[in-house]
Design an enzyme around this catalytic site. Sequence first.
Site, short mmCIF file in Angstrom:
data_model
loop_
_atom_site.label_atom_id
_atom_site.label_comp_id
_atom_site.label_asym_id
_atom_site.label_seq_id
_atom_site.Cartn_x
_atom_site.Cartn_y
_atom_site.Cartn_z
N CYS A 267 0.83 -1.21 0.00
CA CYS A 267 0.00 0.00 0.00
C CYS A 267 0.87 1.26 0.00
O CYS A 267 1.49 1.57 -1.00
CB CYS A 267 -0.98 -0.04 1.16
SG CYS A 267 -2.40 1.06 0.90
N HIS B 202 -3.99 -4.92 -0.21
CA HIS B 202 -3.62 -5.52 1.08
C HIS B 202 -3.71 -7.04 1.00
O HIS B 202 -4.80 -7.61 1.13
CB HIS B 202 -4.54 -5.00 2.18
CG HIS B 202 -4.21 -3.61 2.62
ND1 HIS B 202 -3.42 -3.34 3.71
CD2 HIS B 202 -4.54 -2.41 2.08
CE1 HIS B 202 -3.29 -2.02 3.84
NE2 HIS B 202 -3.95 -1.44 2.86
N GLU C 216 -2.88 -9.19 3.15
CA GLU C 216 -3.31 -9.74 4.45
C GLU C 216 -4.81 -9.64 4.64
O GLU C 216 -5.37 -10.23 5.58
CB GLU C 216 -2.57 -9.02 5.58
CG GLU C 216 -3.15 -7.68 6.00
CD GLU C 216 -2.90 -6.55 5.01
OE1 GLU C 216 -3.43 -5.45 5.22
OE2 GLU C 216 -2.16 -6.75 4.02
#
Length: 391
Positions: free
Chosen positions: A266, A349, A351
């Site tokens: 990011c 992202h 995750e």
Amino acid sequence: MAGVKERAVLVLEDGTVYHGYAFGARGKTVGEVVFNTAQTGYQEIMTDPSYHGQIVVMTYPHQGNYGVNVYDMQSNRPWVRGFVAKEFSRVASNPRAQQTIGEFMEFYGVVGIEGIDTRALVRKIREGGVLKGTIAHASLFGAPDHAFTQEELEALRREAQAWTDIDGRDMTPEVSTPLPYAWPTLKSGRRIVVMDFGIKHAIVENLAALGFEVIVVPGKTPAHQIMALEPHGLLISNGPGDPTMPRYAHETIWKLMGLLPTFGICLGHQLLALAAGGRTFKMKFGHRGANHPVKNLQTGKIEITSQNHGYAVDIDSLKDFRPTHVNLNDGTLEGMAHARYPVFSVQYHPEAAPGPHDALYLFRRFLEEVEAFHGATGLPVEKQRADQHGI
């Protein structure tokens, strides 16, 4: 008066007013108004430091039905300036819940508003771009059923207009850890240093799950201090704000380029591009949600991704990097890899938290890059490169 819902307003800097009802902590707040299209994950969104300075509007109408718990926190507290939904649940129907969303917002001082036309608000942002806004509750003006006057609404508009923009502002010192720390892990493998610009817990948890020893350092940490920790890899984290402003980070990342396998996420993706001489730009309304389609240019596969960013890298400005991922909605750059070094990054992202897990493979790719790099080079070569970089 018992049973009376407290009135509230959201006033945008252009004078548009949305009338609704107070929720969460009572008071007033000002910030950049953005929207998120995720159906769930409100706790992760509120506690993501990347939302620092922003009032978040959830497009899905009902929020809060499964409550809040300590396990889903992405940092030690909420970072949103305000939270907006069509309707918030008063009950938490989930055995994991420890608080309702209302109790959570009240405890941490998050000012909210419900009952407004969120569809109209989101259309306005999509068509005209993000705006600054003020949420105010009626009790500030004397009574829960207070009818806001034109003079009061104009004062709230001026307050929104005068609020300091996110553009041109370095927000790293406000969200980064003040001191280095080691993330608890049961294993002790290759050592990864994380430059913290506002990192989410889920990123570090994924690194630890792969057996990495993780040391998190402030975003302002210079290159020589990072190398003194003898890391095997570097992760540049997510975070809020204008990527052009933490210029110290551009210098540090440039000095470390090629010395260590590096993974940017990011804001970290944007900082890598800027360090390498690329350009970034502010988007009209950004990407925020858990359903953004991204094409992997290396495999041709489509990944559904979780995203949260208001800036992007100019794909035509890349010099030593090649594009690896693009957004299928607007064609913006979503990933890149260095032409010579084991350095790569993604704008989204992997995750998730919240969102799908289509991109979790990127953490394992980072592990493979670290293992391959150190198996082929070793510390003496790293020391030679560090000397060449003046570290």
